[in-house]
Each structure stands twice: as C-alpha cells, then as structure tokens.
Design a protein around this motif. Structure first.
Motif, PDB file in Angstrom:
ATOM      1  N   SER A   1      42.902  64.335 -32.369  1.00 41.47           N
ATOM      2  CA  SER A   1      42.037  65.204 -31.568  1.00 41.47           C
ATOM      3  C   SER A   1      41.017  65.877 -32.472  1.00 41.47           C
ATOM      4  O   SER A   1      41.290  66.160 -33.637  1.00 41.47           O
ATOM      5  CB  SER A   1      42.865  66.283 -30.841  1.00 41.47           C
ATOM      6  N   ALA A   2      39.840  66.126 -31.904  1.00 45.13           N
ATOM      7  CA  ALA A   2      38.798  66.895 -32.588  1.00 45.13           C
ATOM      8  C   ALA A   2      38.954  68.354 -32.177  1.00 45.13           C
ATOM      9  O   ALA A   2      38.648  68.721 -31.042  1.00 45.13           O
ATOM     10  CB  ALA A   2      37.415  66.364 -32.211  1.00 45.13           C
ATOM     11  N   ILE A   3      39.455  69.161 -33.080  1.00 49.36           N
ATOM     12  CA  ILE A   3      39.758  70.564 -32.782  1.00 49.36           C
ATOM     13  C   ILE A   3      38.542  71.429 -33.086  1.00 49.36           C
ATOM     14  O   ILE A   3      38.063  71.460 -34.225  1.00 49.36           O
ATOM     15  CB  ILE A   3      40.974  71.032 -33.618  1.00 49.36           C
TER      16      ILE A   3
ATOM     17  N   VAL B   1      42.462  66.165 -36.281  1.00 54.18           N
ATOM     18  CA  VAL B   1      43.875  66.388 -36.589  1.00 54.18           C
ATOM     19  C   VAL B   1      44.713  65.438 -35.739  1.00 54.18           C
ATOM     20  O   VAL B   1      44.428  65.232 -34.549  1.00 54.18           O
ATOM     21  CB  VAL B   1      44.300  67.844 -36.295  1.00 54.18           C
ATOM     22  N   GLU B   2      45.722  64.865 -36.345  1.00 58.51           N
ATOM     23  CA  GLU B   2      46.660  64.037 -35.578  1.00 58.51           C
ATOM     24  C   GLU B   2      47.411  64.903 -34.566  1.00 58.51           C
ATOM     25  O   GLU B   2      47.845  66.016 -34.883  1.00 58.51           O
ATOM     26  CB  GLU B   2      47.665  63.382 -36.520  1.00 58.51           C
ATOM     27  N   ASN B   3      47.564  64.385 -33.359  1.00 59.93           N
ATOM     28  CA  ASN B   3      48.271  65.142 -32.321  1.00 59.93           C
ATOM     29  C   ASN B   3      49.682  65.512 -32.745  1.00 59.93           C
ATOM     30  O   ASN B   3      50.162  66.619 -32.472  1.00 59.93           O
ATOM     31  CB  ASN B   3      48.330  64.326 -31.020  1.00 59.93           C
TER      32      ASN B   3
ATOM     33  N   ALA C   1      32.260  54.707 -31.543  1.00 60.63           N
ATOM     34  CA  ALA C   1      32.348  55.971 -32.282  1.00 60.63           C
ATOM     35  C   ALA C   1      33.219  55.827 -33.521  1.00 60.63           C
ATOM     36  O   ALA C   1      34.063  54.922 -33.619  1.00 60.63           O
ATOM     37  CB  ALA C   1      32.910  57.063 -31.376  1.00 60.63           C
ATOM     38  N   PHE C   2      33.025  56.754 -34.446  1.00 61.10           N
ATOM     39  CA  PHE C   2      33.823  56.840 -35.667  1.00 61.10           C
ATOM     40  C   PHE C   2      34.312  58.264 -35.843  1.00 61.10           C
ATOM     41  O   PHE C   2      33.542  59.221 -35.720  1.00 61.10           O
ATOM     42  CB  PHE C   2      32.996  56.439 -36.887  1.00 61.10           C
ATOM     43  N   LEU C   3      35.616  58.404 -36.118  1.00 61.69           N
ATOM     44  CA  LEU C   3      36.220  59.697 -36.423  1.00 61.69           C
ATOM     45  C   LEU C   3      36.798  59.630 -37.827  1.00 61.69           C
ATOM     46  O   LEU C   3      37.615  58.748 -38.123  1.00 61.69           O
ATOM     47  CB  LEU C   3      37.341  60.024 -35.425  1.00 61.69           C
ATOM     48  N   PRO C   4      36.402  60.544 -38.717  1.00 59.59           N
ATOM     49  CA  PRO C   4      36.943  60.517 -40.078  1.00 59.59           C
ATOM     50  C   PRO C   4      38.350  61.109 -40.124  1.00 59.59           C
ATOM     51  O   PRO C   4      38.652  62.065 -39.418  1.00 59.59           O
ATOM     52  CB  PRO C   4      35.957  61.399 -40.851  1.00 59.59           C
TER      53      PRO C   4
END
Length: 390
Positions: A56-58, A112-114, A217-220
């Motif tokens: 998740s993007a917090i 962050v990983e859920n 999309a890309f999430l680092p």
C-alpha cells in the motif's frame, strides 16, 4: 489477552487486518473493552524475506494516525520505502510531475507491505489489556437483539458486545448478515501485479503511464525490489499470466516505459477491479469500516488511506460525543459516506477520461496534464490533498 467461553465487550471488531486493528487500538485508547475476531493471522516477519505481493502507498495522514496509535515506529523497525517523486503521463505525451521538495516535505508517502503494517499494529495491540483476541476464530452465527450483538464461533465460544464493527473486507460477512445492501460493479479490466528486482537499487519515484487499455505503473520497494502493475482486459491479463517469465519479461520491455533498466521477475498475481459502496455504514448495533463499507478503483492507491481516514473520523467522533455513541456514529457515517463517494466518483471520472481513444478528448487530456504540471499553487494543493494533509 485471550477470550474465554463467553465475555461481554463494548466493541467486537470482526477483522484484524490493517483497518480493524487500527480501530481496535484507537478504541482501547479511549477506554473501551474490545475484542477482535481474525481468522487468518499474518506470518512472522524476517529481514531475509522478499517483499510481499500486497503493498500500500501510505500517505501522510495515515502515517500521522499510525503515529498517534504508537505503531509507526514498529513499521520503521521492519521495512518501508519512502517515495519523493511521482510522475503521471499519457502515452500521447502529456506529463505531470510531483516532487516533495515543491511543498517542503521530505517525501510524498511510503510504500509498505500490507503484512508489515498488520504486524506493526498487532505489536501495538499486545500492550493493551482491554483488547482481547480471538485468533483463528470462525464465526458460526451472528444475532442482533436487545441492543446487543451476539457472536457464536464454530468452537462454540460466545461473544457479546454493545457494538459490532465489520472490518472484514469487501465480501464482509458482517455487512451481509446485517442486511446492509450495497451498490457497485466489477470493472471490465483486471490488474496484474508483478514483483521484480532491478539492478538500480532502491528508487524514490513511483510512476504511472496511461493507455486506453489501462495504466501501467511502478511502485518502488526496498533494496531494489519493485512492483509493476499492468491494468488491461481480463483476457489480456489471463494471457500474460500464462506466459513463462522470459516471455513475460519481453512483454514488459515492449509495453512498459523504458525506465526500469534490467530486472528479474520474481512473482506475479492478478486481481479484479471492483467498486462497492454500502448503502449504510451504521445500522442498529453494527458499524462498517474500510473495505467492508467501500472498495475503490486502485488507480491512485487510495484504498487503505480511505480506511485509515474512516478510523480517524470515527475515533474523533467518539471523543466529541463520548456520552452519546449513537450520535458519534451518525456523524461518522455522514462525513465518511460523502467523502468516500466523492473519491470513488473522482477515480471513475479519471478512469473514463484516460480510457477513451477519442482524438479530441486525447488532445484535451494531454493539454490538461501539461497545464497541471505548470499550475504552481494549484499543483501544490493537489499534492497536499493526495498526501491527506488538506
């Protein structure tokens, strides 16, 4: 604390995931006696583990809540990836770039990983004597009578509570058993999440390129890990899933922007895209929160942030109306249903705007992205809103 054969609580929270656990801590801090029923507990954390698929993007508002609940430091002790920049563009050329430095912030948010978030919250729960766990609990029946909720588990344990909270996800058992209807649909697209490891090390940028068939999309993530998300038709996603890693990598190279460098595919999974909104968040002794109340197109990664905002508003309402919980619940429902509906409708409008191949709309869309990038104060306000600080 562990449950006995029958106990009485102020709140029974069904669902010990991120949102349910956060609410339980907040309620415990207000002095209520809480129980949590969770069937599937997360695996323990190890620094040697590769990242999970579900992340998740917090945003800053969610981080602030987690700080207030005294659990954010547990997340930091495990792992997370701050991102400072975000690029959004259309395949036709219009681009908007966001940078935390534009609003004097060290970052825009964290990926962050859920499971890490859930474990951090569970560590926080451990310090409260007024929170009771029913781990592995499977609900056999649920009754609402005499202004109370009665839950019977399959092992015959019975739980009585003044209020029952459904924090049990989009297919909420609590919502169904309470007779609360919902509206929504499944989108024609699906999403393929692909865990990769790049040679470029940990990155600080997340980006999204729009196509008529759906965004890419890309999430680092930490230590050079990352997550690609490919939105497309159900048939296309199914075909991609059936490719071996060599052929899938070739498809990614052909259809994703040339921004990744060399990478290794580690794991993949797909999930449907759904919109659901409960007709009520509050009914008799039952409250819904998080995905049990609303699911949203994940286009902007706001799902879990909306859930944490539900928690914050419900807790604030209970503080303001401590002597009249029913009034607090009505305030929570009124505020959050409107806000969540607005966000859902906004995401749907963006989804439709970027899905069309109409030439005039494409030209206007690209012009809009270019103008947004040069909008100055307006752009800063948009960034603050996305971060949850407006």
């Amino acid at each position: 604390m562990w449950g006995t054969m029958e106990e009485q609580f102020d709140f029974c929270v069904v669902g010990g995931g991120m949102i349910g656990s956060a609410l339980a801590i907040g309620l415990a801090k207000l002095g209520y006696k809480i129980t949590i029923i969770e069937q599937h507990m997360p695996a323990a954390f190890s620094v040697d583990q590769a990242p999970d698929m579900r992340v998740s993007a917090i945003n800053l508002a969610s981080q602030t809540l987690l700080n207030q609940l005294d659990v954010w430091h547990f997340v930091v002790q495990m792992r997370l990836c701050p991102f400072k920049r975000m690029d959004v563009w259309d395949r036709m050329g219009g681009t908007t770039q966001f940078n935390a430095t534009e609003i004097d912030s060290p970052y825009l948010g964290h990926i962050v990983e859920n499971r890490v978030l859930q474990l951090a919250l569970h560590q926080g729960i451990d310090s409260y004597d007024n929170i009771c766990w029913y781990q592995g609990g499977i609900i056999n029946s649920m009754e609402l009578a005499d202004n109370q909720a009665l839950i019977t588990l399959k092992n015959q344990q019975r739980i009585r509570a003044n209020y029952l909270v459904g924090a049990d996800g989009g297919n909420s058992f609590v919502r169904r058993q309470s007779g609360i209807g919902e509206q929504g649909w499944q989108y024609s697209q699906q999403a393929l999440a692909i865990k990769i490891r790049t040679e470029s090390g940990q990155q600080d940028i997340t980006w999204q390129e729009f196509h008529p068939s759906g965004p890419r999309a890309f999430l680092p993530l930490f230590n050079g890990f990352g997550s690609l998300v490919w939105y497309d038709s159900s048939a296309r996603i199914e075909a991609l899933k059936n490719l071996n890693k060599t052929k899938l990598k070739q498809q990614i190279i052909e259809h994703f922007p040339d921004k990744l460098g060399d990478f290794e595919i580690l794991e993949l999974t797909s999930f449907p895209l759904t919109r659901m909104h409960a007709n009520q968040y509050v009914k008799d002794q039952v409250l819904l929160i998080g995905d049990a109340a609303h699911t949203i197109n994940p286009l902007a990664g706001q799902g879990v942030n909306l859930g944490f905002k539900d928690v914050a508003v419900l807790l604030d309402s209970l503080k303001a109306e401590a002597a009249q919980p029913s009034k607090a619940f009505k305030r929570y429902e009124s505020e959050r249903r409107k806000a969540n509906l607005l966000m859902m409708s906004t995401m749907d409008a963006i989804y439709r705007l970027f899905s069309t191949e109409s030439q005039p709309i494409s030209m206007l869309r690209n012009l809009g992205l270019v103008l947004a990038d040069k909008a100055g104060p307006i752009k800063k306000e948009v960034m603050k809103y996305a971060m949850g600080i407006k």
